[in-house]
Write a protein that holds these residues in place. Sequence first.
Motif, PDB file in Angstrom:
ATOM      1  N   PRO A 146       0.799  -1.228   0.000  1.00 17.51           N
ATOM      2  CA  PRO A 146       0.000   0.000   0.000  1.00 17.51           C
ATOM      3  C   PRO A 146       0.831   1.278   0.000  1.00 17.51           C
ATOM      4  CG  PRO A 146       0.086  -0.907   2.210  1.00 17.51           C
ATOM      5  CD  PRO A 146       0.780  -1.905   1.318  1.00 17.51           C
ATOM      6  N   GLY A 147       2.158   1.149  -0.069  1.00 14.13           N
ATOM      7  CA  GLY A 147       3.050   2.298  -0.031  1.00 14.13           C
ATOM      8  C   GLY A 147       4.263   1.976   0.809  1.00 14.13           C
ATOM      9  N   LEU A 148       5.091   2.981   1.054  1.00 14.21           N
ATOM     10  CA  LEU A 148       6.313   2.785   1.826  1.00 14.21           C
ATOM     11  C   LEU A 148       6.197   3.425   3.199  1.00 14.21           C
ATOM     12  CD1 LEU A 148       9.228   3.369  -0.696  1.00 14.21           C
ATOM     13  CD2 LEU A 148       8.464   1.226   0.283  1.00 14.21           C
ATOM     14  N   GLY A 149       6.791   2.766   4.205  1.00 12.62           N
ATOM     15  CA  GLY A 149       6.778   3.310   5.557  1.00 12.62           C
ATOM     16  C   GLY A 149       8.148   3.230   6.202  1.00 12.62           C
ATOM     17  N   GLY A 150       8.216   3.726   7.430  1.00 10.85           N
ATOM     18  CA  GLY A 150       9.469   3.741   8.152  1.00 10.85           C
ATOM     19  C   GLY A 150      10.186   5.059   7.966  1.00 10.85           C
ATOM     20  N   HIS A 151      11.253   5.247   8.753  1.00 13.14           N
ATOM     21  CA  HIS A 151      11.948   6.531   8.736  1.00 13.14           C
ATOM     22  C   HIS A 151      12.897   6.676   7.558  1.00 13.14           C
ATOM     23  CE1 HIS A 151      13.896  10.162  10.048  1.00 13.14           C
ATOM     24  NE2 HIS A 151      15.067   9.562  10.066  1.00 13.14           N
ATOM     25  N   CYS A 152      13.366   5.579   6.969  1.00 19.16           N
ATOM     26  CA  CYS A 152      14.454   5.676   5.991  1.00 19.16           C
ATOM     27  C   CYS A 152      14.026   5.555   4.526  1.00 19.16           C
ATOM     28  CB  CYS A 152      15.511   4.612   6.301  1.00 19.16           C
ATOM     29  SG  CYS A 152      16.431   4.937   7.824  1.00 19.16           S
ATOM     30  N   ILE A 153      13.436   4.436   4.162  1.00 18.55           N
ATOM     31  CA  ILE A 153      13.221   4.148   2.740  1.00 18.55           C
ATOM     32  C   ILE A 153      12.349   5.188   2.041  1.00 18.55           C
ATOM     33  CG2 ILE A 153      12.417   2.435   1.074  1.00 18.55           C
ATOM     34  CD1 ILE A 153      13.135   0.290   3.078  1.00 18.55           C
ATOM     35  N   PRO A 154      11.254   5.676   2.642  1.00 21.81           N
ATOM     36  CA  PRO A 154      10.456   6.682   1.938  1.00 21.81           C
ATOM     37  C   PRO A 154      11.125   8.051   1.883  1.00 21.81           C
ATOM     38  CG  PRO A 154       9.213   5.637   3.728  1.00 21.81           C
ATOM     39  CD  PRO A 154      10.655   5.301   3.926  1.00 21.81           C
ATOM     40  N   ILE A 164      -9.466  -1.372   8.607  1.00 20.32           N
ATOM     41  CA  ILE A 164      -8.063  -1.505   8.213  1.00 20.32           C
ATOM     42  C   ILE A 164      -7.368  -2.448   9.185  1.00 20.32           C
ATOM     43  CG2 ILE A 164      -5.884  -0.274   7.873  1.00 20.32           C
ATOM     44  CD1 ILE A 164      -7.974   0.553   5.863  1.00 20.32           C
ATOM     45  N   LEU A 165      -6.666  -3.446   8.657  1.00 20.00           N
ATOM     46  CA  LEU A 165      -5.904  -4.370   9.504  1.00 20.00           C
ATOM     47  C   LEU A 165      -4.425  -4.006   9.432  1.00 20.00           C
ATOM     48  CD1 LEU A 165      -7.464  -7.922   9.033  1.00 20.00           C
ATOM     49  CD2 LEU A 165      -8.031  -6.117  10.654  1.00 20.00           C
ATOM     50  N   GLY A 166      -3.939  -3.362  10.504  1.00 23.47           N
ATOM     51  CA  GLY A 166      -2.527  -3.024  10.620  1.00 23.47           C
ATOM     52  C   GLY A 166      -2.202  -1.608  10.211  1.00 23.47           C
ATOM     53  N   VAL A 167      -1.669  -0.821  11.167  1.00 21.73           N
ATOM     54  CA  VAL A 167      -1.197   0.530  10.833  1.00 21.73           C
ATOM     55  C   VAL A 167       0.308   0.684  11.055  1.00 21.73           C
ATOM     56  CG1 VAL A 167      -3.411   1.652  11.250  1.00 21.73           C
ATOM     57  CG2 VAL A 167      -1.756   1.464  13.120  1.00 21.73           C
ATOM     58  N   ALA A 168       0.963  -0.301  11.649  1.00 22.52           N
ATOM     59  CA  ALA A 168       2.426  -0.275  11.744  1.00 22.52           C
ATOM     60  C   ALA A 168       2.991  -0.356  10.330  1.00 22.52           C
ATOM     61  CB  ALA A 168       2.926  -1.447  12.580  1.00 22.52           C
ATOM     62  N   TYR A 169       4.178   0.219  10.111  1.00 26.90           N
ATOM     63  CA  TYR A 169       4.697   0.258   8.740  1.00 26.90           C
ATOM     64  C   TYR A 169       5.262  -1.082   8.275  1.00 26.90           C
ATOM     65  CZ  TYR A 169       9.757   0.577   9.797  1.00 26.90           C
ATOM     66  OH  TYR A 169      11.054   0.316  10.187  1.00 26.90           O
ATOM     67  N   LYS A 170       5.490  -2.022   9.222  1.00 26.33           N
ATOM     68  CA  LYS A 170       5.894  -3.373   8.834  1.00 26.33           C
ATOM     69  C   LYS A 170       5.381  -4.344   9.880  1.00 26.33           C
ATOM     70  CE  LYS A 170      10.191  -4.659   9.431  1.00 26.33           C
ATOM     71  NZ  LYS A 170      11.675  -4.749   9.442  1.00 26.33           N
ATOM     72  N   GLN A 171       5.466  -5.618   9.578  1.00 30.54           N
ATOM     73  CA  GLN A 171       4.831  -6.616  10.439  1.00 30.54           C
ATOM     74  C   GLN A 171       5.490  -6.752  11.799  1.00 30.54           C
ATOM     75  OE1 GLN A 171       5.346 -10.256   8.076  1.00 30.54           O
ATOM     76  NE2 GLN A 171       6.819 -10.995   9.576  1.00 30.54           N
ATOM     77  N   ILE A 216       5.689  -5.062  14.602  1.00 28.73           N
ATOM     78  CA  ILE A 216       6.338  -4.000  15.364  1.00 28.73           C
ATOM     79  C   ILE A 216       5.298  -2.934  15.699  1.00 28.73           C
ATOM     80  CG2 ILE A 216       8.575  -4.384  14.253  1.00 28.73           C
ATOM     81  CD1 ILE A 216       8.097  -1.779  12.693  1.00 28.73           C
ATOM     82  N   ASP A 217       5.674  -2.013  16.604  1.00 28.22           N
ATOM     83  CA  ASP A 217       4.738  -0.959  16.998  1.00 28.22           C
ATOM     84  C   ASP A 217       5.082   0.400  16.391  1.00 28.22           C
ATOM     85  OD1 ASP A 217       7.026  -0.254  18.345  1.00 28.22           O
ATOM     86  OD2 ASP A 217       6.142  -0.301  20.354  1.00 28.22           O
ATOM     87  N   ASP A 218       5.962   0.409  15.407  1.00 27.51           N
ATOM     88  CA  ASP A 218       6.440   1.646  14.785  1.00 27.51           C
ATOM     89  C   ASP A 218       5.534   1.992  13.599  1.00 27.51           C
ATOM     90  OD1 ASP A 218       7.844   3.757  13.735  1.00 27.51           O
ATOM     91  OD2 ASP A 218       9.772   2.730  13.664  1.00 27.51           O
ATOM     92  N   TYR A 219       4.892   3.149  13.646  1.00 30.62           N
ATOM     93  CA  TYR A 219       4.019   3.548  12.533  1.00 30.62           C
ATOM     94  C   TYR A 219       4.523   4.808  11.821  1.00 30.62           C
ATOM     95  CZ  TYR A 219       1.979   6.781  16.015  1.00 30.62           C
ATOM     96  OH  TYR A 219       1.794   7.744  16.973  1.00 30.62           O
ATOM     97  N   ARG A 220       5.811   5.119  11.985  1.00 30.41           N
ATOM     98  CA  ARG A 220       6.374   6.285  11.306  1.00 30.41           C
ATOM     99  C   ARG A 220       6.254   6.143   9.789  1.00 30.41           C
ATOM    100  NH1 ARG A 220      12.349   6.520  13.505  1.00 30.41           N
ATOM    101  NH2 ARG A 220      12.050   4.275  13.299  1.00 30.41           N
ATOM    102  N   GLU A 221       5.674   7.154   9.163  1.00 32.29           N
ATOM    103  CA  GLU A 221       5.485   7.205   7.705  1.00 32.29           C
ATOM    104  C   GLU A 221       4.684   6.016   7.172  1.00 32.29           C
ATOM    105  OE1 GLU A 221       6.510   9.894   6.067  1.00 32.29           O
ATOM    106  OE2 GLU A 221       7.445  10.686   7.878  1.00 32.29           O
ATOM    107  N   SER A 222       3.917   5.370   8.019  1.00 37.85           N
ATOM    108  CA  SER A 222       3.171   4.191   7.569  1.00 37.85           C
ATOM    109  C   SER A 222       2.166   4.558   6.481  1.00 37.85           C
ATOM    110  CB  SER A 222       2.427   3.551   8.738  1.00 37.85           C
ATOM    111  OG  SER A 222       1.588   2.516   8.272  1.00 37.85           O
ATOM    112  N   PRO A 223       2.164   3.823   5.362  1.00 42.04           N
ATOM    113  CA  PRO A 223       1.188   4.113   4.303  1.00 42.04           C
ATOM    114  C   PRO A 223      -0.242   3.855   4.744  1.00 42.04           C
ATOM    115  CG  PRO A 223       2.344   2.057   3.851  1.00 42.04           C
ATOM    116  CD  PRO A 223       3.048   2.704   5.008  1.00 42.04           C
ATOM    117  N   ALA A 224      -0.428   3.014   5.758  1.00 42.02           N
ATOM    118  CA  ALA A 224      -1.779   2.725   6.253  1.00 42.02           C
ATOM    119  C   ALA A 224      -2.466   3.993   6.753  1.00 42.02           C
ATOM    120  CB  ALA A 224      -1.728   1.683   7.369  1.00 42.02           C
ATOM    121  N   LEU A 225      -1.706   4.912   7.332  1.00 43.72           N
ATOM    122  CA  LEU A 225      -2.281   6.156   7.829  1.00 43.72           C
ATOM    123  C   LEU A 225      -2.805   7.005   6.676  1.00 43.72           C
ATOM    124  CD1 LEU A 225       0.372   7.139  10.536  1.00 43.72           C
ATOM    125  CD2 LEU A 225      -1.537   5.530  10.690  1.00 43.72           C
ATOM    126  N   LYS A 226      -2.092   6.967   5.557  1.00 42.08           N
ATOM    127  CA  LYS A 226      -2.539   7.704   4.368  1.00 42.08           C
ATOM    128  C   LYS A 226      -3.740   7.026   3.722  1.00 42.08           C
ATOM    129  CE  LYS A 226       2.206   9.254   3.609  1.00 42.08           C
ATOM    130  NZ  LYS A 226       3.401   9.152   2.744  1.00 42.08           N
TER     131      LYS A 226
END
Length: 437
Positions: free
Chosen positions: A268-276, A332-339, A341-351
């Motif tokens: 659904p997009g890219l998440g996390g602090h680095c790759i996007p 929506i199932l899952g807002v963390a940016y990857k499986q 973990i509890d990190d939702y920085r830049e998570s595409p799910a939020l968008k």
Amino acid sequence: MKDTLLKKIHDKKAIVAVIGIGYVGLPLAVEKAKAGYRTIGFDVQESKVKMVNQGHNYIGDVVDSELEDLVKKGLLSATNDYSIVKETDFIAICVPTPLDEYQQPDISYVKNSATDISKHLKKGSVVVLESTTYPGTTEELLLPILEEGSGLKCGQDFFLAFSPERVDPGNLIYKTKNTPKVVGGVDKDSTEIAAAMYRNVLKCDVFEVSSPKVAEMEKILENTYRNINIGLANEMAIICHKMGINVWEVIEAAKTKPYGFQAFYPGPGLGGHCIPLDPYYLSWKAKEFNYHTKLIESSGIINDSMPEYVVERSSKILNKFKKPLNGSKILILGVAYKQDIDDYRESPALKVIENFEKEGCIVDYYDPYVKTYKYKGKSKESIKELDKEALQNVDLIVITTSHTKIDYEFIQANSMFIFDTKNVMKNIKVRDNIELL
């Protein structure tokens, strides 16, 4: 002076400061303390300082018992007072480097940290920047600030290097301790000293490069490589859908080639602090040299458009049931940016959620790791549990994170329709109510 500092590092007498004790800084501080160095973490957030000093962990990749033990032994502590820098020999800067609203690098955290460090920097110490940034930051920004603020001369009175963080939250194999380190100093002595510290702390290769710029560009290359290849996978997913081809099966088939292909997957997009974010740092810096990064920016456009594509596909799914987006209930199932973990920085799910709500949808989410989140000034809470009522009361379920804690067979059996953007339901045998990205 170099030999004195190297001896301190070798004898575990060097005192370490880690500026910024978040996802990067706290695991690094823990590893340095575990290696026997007295380590002081600094953070402007009082809550983090208090939790560390109480031995309470807030980062998934840190073992609670280890943190507590290190605090009790006096090897690890935290503060929000920059004057601790005057006590330290090794200062690692691990502060955020986000983008601003115009997709321009925001290096204010690095700049402010350097300014505050310079006021207390002592002779015979080494400063290492770990925050991901554009090539040239260490020498063009950090170096002048440290010299001017301290009155000291780099290479004579203190040392300076860049060593990019390579933290992958939730990775069960590679952690801070065993992920190879790249180090580039402003001179040979700086490189040697910084590398000596990492070799004493980490159980991995330490690769020395000729300058901070090489080390800075290396990190940008790592994440731009992934960004571009994920962009390709996302574009392939769109094309395959139009052609009636299962892109996930295509990728599995391509993976059988033993050379020349590495699998990347759509989503659904890219998440996390680095790759996007990191490719934008390079694009921004390249403009200084009158160069337009066409391929990099094209992949960014594709990846950034995926949340809208998810909503567009969802609209077509709902149309099959004669339901408009406006007024439809979406889970929506899952807002963390990857499986897992509890990190939702830049998570595409939020968008994705934001775009659904703009269309008038009634949106809830479930995430066993993220009980609540804040995005653009708004807060949202996860539903308590995935029971039959929660599943049967919605028009469409959209899977945006592939958490392993979820019973996907139960979801399939009790849902009207599911849009799986992560192929997490690939092993579910009954698939008549499942559509893949």
